[in-house]
Design a protein around this motif. Structure first.
Motif: not given
Lengths: 339, 483
Positions: A281, A275, A144-147, A278
């Motif tokens: 990411y 990822s 996700d966007a927070d790795k 996305d």
């Protein structure tokens, strides 16, 4: 070249070293019940890797440490994400490492059988799981966007990942058999050579499937060339084994493993952990990296000490270059064995 | 954030680290003593030295194996259970770990393999040199991992980068020569020598008292004396460096010093040190205490008159300094105080066990003076209790220094709770804790049984090892050593 690229390459080198070296001692471990026909032969096999397995295993520790230092985000996402497989690998490495040292400490058959099981399972599990892990790194996992890795154990057990696992399992087994053929003498040497050719054939089919699949997924012209050479090296190794040229046969599987790992890292670059959620990411050599200062300091250390390490490790192999056969094994008396 | 996974991760780190460190001091210290025995044999040709080399070498290997494999968990665990910590500190903390692997682990493992299997493959001098290199590897390993830990106690040589939201290395040498590191490294190494000294002393004293090994009494007598001397000399080193640590700690982590004594209010001069207290569990009220006046001032500042800050004013100071921004990694809901009974008692157990071991070694040294045969039956029991005491002293020392840093994982920068892996479920963390703890428990039983078996057997009779060129003599004789 960018320092981040240098460190990506260095980490690739560390994994090449790990798989090429520990690959054969995993192979020796998992073939213990297949190749050895009695206690003396089991001891012959174990003693071919006795002096070196520990040094081989350090490669993965340094790879882990280097990833932590050079790509902290990669280390954090990978290790927390691939949690249960890594736990299994840890348990396997613990019991396996202990078994080499503890197995010969008592004479009871039961005691030895238990540690043999630890060697076998402790070799099969990491040989399989490292392949699963690597295939998943290359193919990408949900991040996700927070790795953070957002999948679970079953995310990793996809067909491509499992095929990757079977490739490392069979390749390491063939590599191990080649090593036994190279390092022993007598009956077991010939059996090891024959077995290496048979397992090597299976490994070749699986490896070609896997590499073609990888090539179709993320390949470039360069990876195609590397994969092709890797496959040729394996065929060459098998031919050499059939011709009784154990040295070249071992070089063949060694090169296959090394080139396959290099190819996978090339297919990965410039991502370090793509990822599937996305592409934005994805962890890359840039957004997962440490600062230029840290990389520079580490580069100095690596430049000075890596040649020294390679030197003394190579020297160790030279010191223990002689073949071992059943008559080299001291008689089973415990007092002798532990002296 | 899942609090359960956090608690589990904490317990796992505590259990696996304390367990791992049961084997580390013996490995560090005994590698030097085994190498020393082997060198003594080479120099004097006295076969007793070689027998001791092989005997303690064997015990060393049984111990080393478990230390080695449990060490792998340590490296993986940062990423597995503490991924936010790893992201935050990796730029600083990762480097010493990587360097440790490259400089120390390769050295230890490669040359240990050469030593184990090299009896008929290497010339004698080179073979003994391998064990010295193993020892060098253990020292290098300690240096780098303690530099990493010292940075957590007292972060230096970094800057906080708000853009990347992490600590970034700006001065590698500052991290390597952190003032905490400079006192911690010798303290740990002296403690390791002390542990090995008591181990040799204890095992030799045990065998000395056994009728079965009567013929070898002169050899064990020697080993007892050597072990006792090493214990005492190293013990002086531990005490001196521990004292220096106290001063540095008072300066850079005053809360830890206050927590070591359970000192709630600042003491302006002549703060007493309590040897023993019975009171409420949080130490706020005491019912009975044995105290030494002004000793805490001396431990903390070097002057019997020095001021030692108390827990309450420090807590107020920290709440004001760190407690305003709930999104900060340095914020914690609770207060900024470690668990006082743990710090108070762990500090005393560490020191008490250390002093007990030193006193025991001194007593045994005196009993065996001038080649005397001690006329006491409990020599073996006392002897064997000493390595247990020194090993546990190390455990308590680590429990003190790590618990005394709480709630911080990196002092002043990041709390432990904000370092845990956010993506790891309670189920995963619990599985890991249960699997590793049960495995470790089984392995402890196996290891202790093996150690007991091999200690009971005593040293093997002398066998002259071959003196060969590198690679070994070209013959088909059985290997001198094989797994």
């Amino acid at each position: 070249m960018e320092l981040t690229t240098v460190w990506f390459a260095l980490i690739a080198v560390l994994w090449v070293g790990y798989f090429c070296l520990e690959g054969f001692d995993f192979g020796v471990g998992m073939l213990l019940p297949v190749l050895a026909r009695n206690e003396t032969e089991r001891r012959v096999m174990i003693n071919t890797i006795g002096p070196v397995w520990d040094g081989n295993e350090v490669w993965v520790l340094v790879a882990g440490g280097a990833t932590f230092a050079a790509f902290p985000e990669w280390y954090a996402t990978l290790f927390s994400g691939f949690y249960l497989p890594l736990l299994l690998i840890l348990v396997a490495l613990i019991v396996r490492g202990l078994s080499f040292e503890y197995r010969h400490k008592r004479d009871e058959t039961e005691w030895k059988a238990r540690w043999d099981l630890a060697i076998i399972v402790g070799s099969v599990v990491p040989a399989l799981l490292w392949g699963v892990a690597f295939a998943n790194i290359v193919a990408g996992v949900p991040i996700d966007a927070d790795k953070e890795f957002t999948g679970n154990l079953f995310t990793l057990l996809n067909p491509y990942g499992l095929l990757g696992g079977l490739v490392t399992l069979t390749l390491f087994a063939a590599h191990g058999a080649m090593f036994v053929a190279l390092k022993t003498d007598g009956d077991i040497r010939h059996r090891a050579r024959d077995l290496a050719v048979r397992i090597g054939g299976v490994a070749a089919v699986l490896a070609v499937l896997f590499l073609v699949w990888t090539q179709l997924k993320t390949g470039t012209t360069l990876t195609a060339v590397v994969f092709a050479v890797a496959a040729l090296a394996l065929v060459g190794g098998l031919v050499a084994a059939r011709a009784g040229r154990e040295g070249w046969a071992f070089v063949g599987t060694f090169a296959t493993i090394g080139l396959a790992v290099i190819g996978l890292f090339l297919a990965l670059f410039p991502d370090v952990m793509p990822s599937t959620t996305d592409p934005a990411y994805s962890l890359t050599t840039t957004n997962a990296a440490a600062t230029a200062y840290t990389l520079k300091a580490m580069t100095w250390v690596a430049v000075v000490f890596t040649p020294i390490v390679l030197g003394y490790q190579a020297w160790t192999y030279w010191v223990f270059r002689k073949r071992i056969s059943v008559h080299h094994i001291p008689t089973a008396d415990l007092a002798d064995a532990s002296r | 954030m899942d609090l359960d996974a956090l608690d589990i991760a904490r317990w796992q780190f505590a259990i696996t680290t304390v367990y791992h460190f049961l084997f580390v001091p013996i490995t560090i210290g005994l590698s030097a003593m085994v190498a020393g025995y082997q060198t003594a044999w080479l120099r004097t040709g006295n076969e007793q030295w070689l027998r001791l080399t092989k005997f303690f070498g064997k015990l060393f290997l049984i111990n080393f194996a478990l230390g080695l494999v449990t060490g792998i968990v340590q490296e993986f665990q940062f990423g597995m259970n503490w991924s936010d910590y790893s992201r935050f500190v990796g730029d600083v903390f990762g480097a010493p770990l990587a360097v440790e692997g490259l400089l120390a682990f390769f050295l230890e493992s490669t040359f240990l393999g050469l030593w184990i299997f090299g009896w008929d493959k290497l010339p004698r001098g080179l073979h003994a040199g391998c064990m010295w290199l193993v020892h060098l590897g253990t020292l290098a390993s300690s240096w780098f991992i303690l530099a990493a830990n010292s940075w957590m106690q007292h972060p230096v040589g970094y800057r906080f980068n708000p853009e990347t939201d992490r600590a970034e290395l700006v001065d590698f040498w500052a991290v390597m020569f952190n003032e905490v590191q400079l006192v911690t490294f010798p303290h740990v190494i002296f403690a390791a020598y002390m542990t090995a000294g008591t181990f040799v002393l204890g095992v030799a004293a045990y065998l000395y008292m056994k009728k079965k090994h009567q013929a070898d009494r002169p050899m064990y007598h020697r080993a007892i004396r050597i072990g006792a001397v090493v214990t005492l000399l190293a013990g002086i080193g531990v005490a001196v460096t521990g004292d220096l640590q106290g001063k540095v700690m008072t300066e850079v982590q005053p809360m830890k010093m206050a927590a070591a004594e359970g000192l709630y209010e600042t003491s302006e001069g002549c703060a007493p040190f309590s040897v023993f207290t019975i009171g409420t569990p949080d130490g706020k009220e005491e019912k009975f205490a044995v105290t030494i006046p002004c000793l805490l001032s001396f431990l903390g500042t070097g002057s019997f008159d020095g001021t030692v800050e108390g827990i309450n004013p420090l807590r107020e100071q920290y709440v004001e300094e760190f407690g305003s921004d709930p999104t900060s990694k340095a914020f914690t809901e609770g207060d900024y105080t470690p668990i006082i009974p743990v710090t108070y008692w762990s500090f005393r157990f560490m020191m008490g066990l250390g002093f007990f071991a030193a006193a025991g070694a001194a007593l045994i040294l005196w009993l065996t003076r001038g080649g005397r045969t001690p006329g006491v039956r409990w020599l073996g029991t006392l002897g064997l209790s000493l390595p247990i005491a020194t090993t546990l002293a190390s455990s308590w020392g680590w429990i003190f220094t790590e618990m005394g840093r709480q709630p911080w994982v990196v002092f002043g920068l990041m709390t432990t709770e904000s370092g845990v892996s956010p993506g790891v479920s309670t189920f995963e963390a619990a599985t890991s804790l249960i699997v590793l703890t049960s495995l470790y428990a089984v392995l402890a039983v196996v290891e202790i049984k093996l150690l007991v078996t091999y200690i009971r057997k005593g040293a093997d009779p002398f066998v002259e090892p071959p003196d060969v060129p590198v690679g070994g003599a070209d013959d088909d004789r059985p290997l001198t050593f094989a797994y």
